[in-house]
Design a protein around this motif. Sequence first.
Motif, mmCIF file in Angstrom:
data_model
loop_
_atom_site.group_PDB
_atom_site.id
_atom_site.type_symbol
_atom_site.label_atom_id
_atom_site.label_comp_id
_atom_site.label_asym_id
_atom_site.label_seq_id
_atom_site.Cartn_x
_atom_site.Cartn_y
_atom_site.Cartn_z
ATOM 1 N N ASN A 91 0.817 -1.214 0.000
ATOM 2 C CA ASN A 91 0.000 0.000 0.000
ATOM 3 C C ASN A 91 0.852 1.266 0.000
ATOM 4 N N ARG A 92 1.954 1.236 0.762
ATOM 5 C CA ARG A 92 2.807 2.432 0.792
ATOM 6 C C ARG A 92 3.473 2.637 -0.575
ATOM 7 N N CYS A 93 3.837 1.541 -1.212
ATOM 8 C CA CYS A 93 4.402 1.644 -2.563
ATOM 9 C C CYS A 93 3.387 2.280 -3.514
ATOM 10 N N VAL A 114 4.160 3.146 -7.295
ATOM 11 C CA VAL A 114 4.716 1.897 -7.820
ATOM 12 C C VAL A 114 3.899 0.722 -7.278
ATOM 13 N N MET A 115 3.587 -0.206 -8.186
ATOM 14 C CA MET A 115 2.766 -1.359 -7.793
ATOM 15 C C MET A 115 3.649 -2.573 -7.556
ATOM 16 N N VAL A 116 3.519 -3.172 -6.377
ATOM 17 C CA VAL A 116 4.198 -4.434 -6.067
ATOM 18 C C VAL A 116 3.140 -5.392 -5.533
ATOM 19 N N LEU A 117 3.556 -6.639 -5.328
ATOM 20 C CA LEU A 117 2.622 -7.660 -4.848
ATOM 21 C C LEU A 117 3.098 -8.194 -3.504
ATOM 22 N N GLN A 118 2.218 -8.903 -2.845
ATOM 23 C CA GLN A 118 2.680 -9.672 -1.698
ATOM 24 C C GLN A 118 2.612 -11.151 -2.049
#
Length: 416
Positions: A356-358, A363-367
């Motif tokens: 969420n902070r990204c 910028v989009m990242v995944l978990q």
Amino acid sequence: MTKADSLALYGQVMVPNYAPVSVIPVRGQGARLWDQAGTEYIDFAGGVAVNALGHCHPLLVDALIEQGHRLWHASNVFANEPAIRLAHALTQATFADRVFFANSGAEANEAAFKLARRYGLNTGDDDKYEIVAALNSFHGRSLFTVCVAGQSKYSDGFGPLVSGIRHVPFNDIAALEAVVSSRTCAVVLEPIQGESGVTPAHRAYLERARELCDRHGALLIFDEVQTGMGRLGTLFAYEYFGVVPDVMTLAKAIGCGFPLAAMLTTDAVAQHLGVGSHGSTFGGNPLACAVGEAALRLINQPDVLRGVEERHARLTSALREIGQRHGVFEAVRGIGLLLGCVLAGPWKGRARDVMNRCLEHGVMVLQAGTDVVRLAPSLVIDPAEMDEGLQRMEAALKSLASEQPHPIETTIGESV
Ligand code: PLP
């Protein structure tokens, strides 16, 4: 529609099985996405390892439009040209001789598991039906695939479950040796366990699985739904590891975002799924296969595959430096462009917060689980865009770390 209105309506009309983040993308181009307010994001998530050629690749759009003007659907009562051409191209590019098309990873795996059961029935005694799978694996959300995956969080509450499945710890050769027997019809493995934390298999483990399957007349199934189509810098992970399966399942990047999946196998094994034994209305749909054909042609290029290795080197060294500077990652692991940043000490359990902070920093990242931040960007992301995404990621981690009174000192581990 505003974001607030959209999310309110989503909450009202959708079955509540997802918890989407608050950004709603409306447009994508290459490695960038834009939301309803026009805010732009660098996409390191790649639609969960799907958008291997980024968003709206012009040649994929052309393939879709061209086929869209010809024929969308006729069903498997008829053969269709794009499906025949794509199946041929896949057999030319792999160990396989035969292809079954489906629409999702779960369906491709369902086909593989049903094939394994038929294979066991036809080649063994009455009890050759056991499927051996790894704990913490992920193979989709149909009932058979959640049962095979061995993660109770996906199968709890859906019983009675499918029986005849044995689970072993991943990468544990002794455990595998202990359960594979003449009762085994198949051993199914992900070459990298993606959903549960980006954990690569050890080469020796896959080699031993191959030997055990050969010794006991069982099929070796590789679920390459996440690792396939160039993601590891080879077209398929089995080539990276040098271990050839009997059955391989593909989805995600095979359609680069258009729903398409496939199960590939050898001629001899395919004969166990005779006429009428299995099927799908949409599997092998001409629109999807036309896109898949273009995607395979574009991805299976030496410069694209080499580019994955180059991007891996650049991305992992930058992520390690960022992780070290802000004490957030204790290791960066993965192969090619399927990477997992393992959260350190106090950050454990906070992958969603990082994600969420990204997003807040563009910028989009995944978990992958709660302790791993996963990256699966486009295989052809521009290096300058990658650097920009990394800068945004660093800004996000810095702002998170500033809220943590005593960032933990970490030594960043090697990727495996
Ligand atoms: N297998 C693996 C290894 C996956 O990573 C996934 C999805 O994440 C699946 C199967 C299921 O694919 P789908 O969601 O298309 O059914």
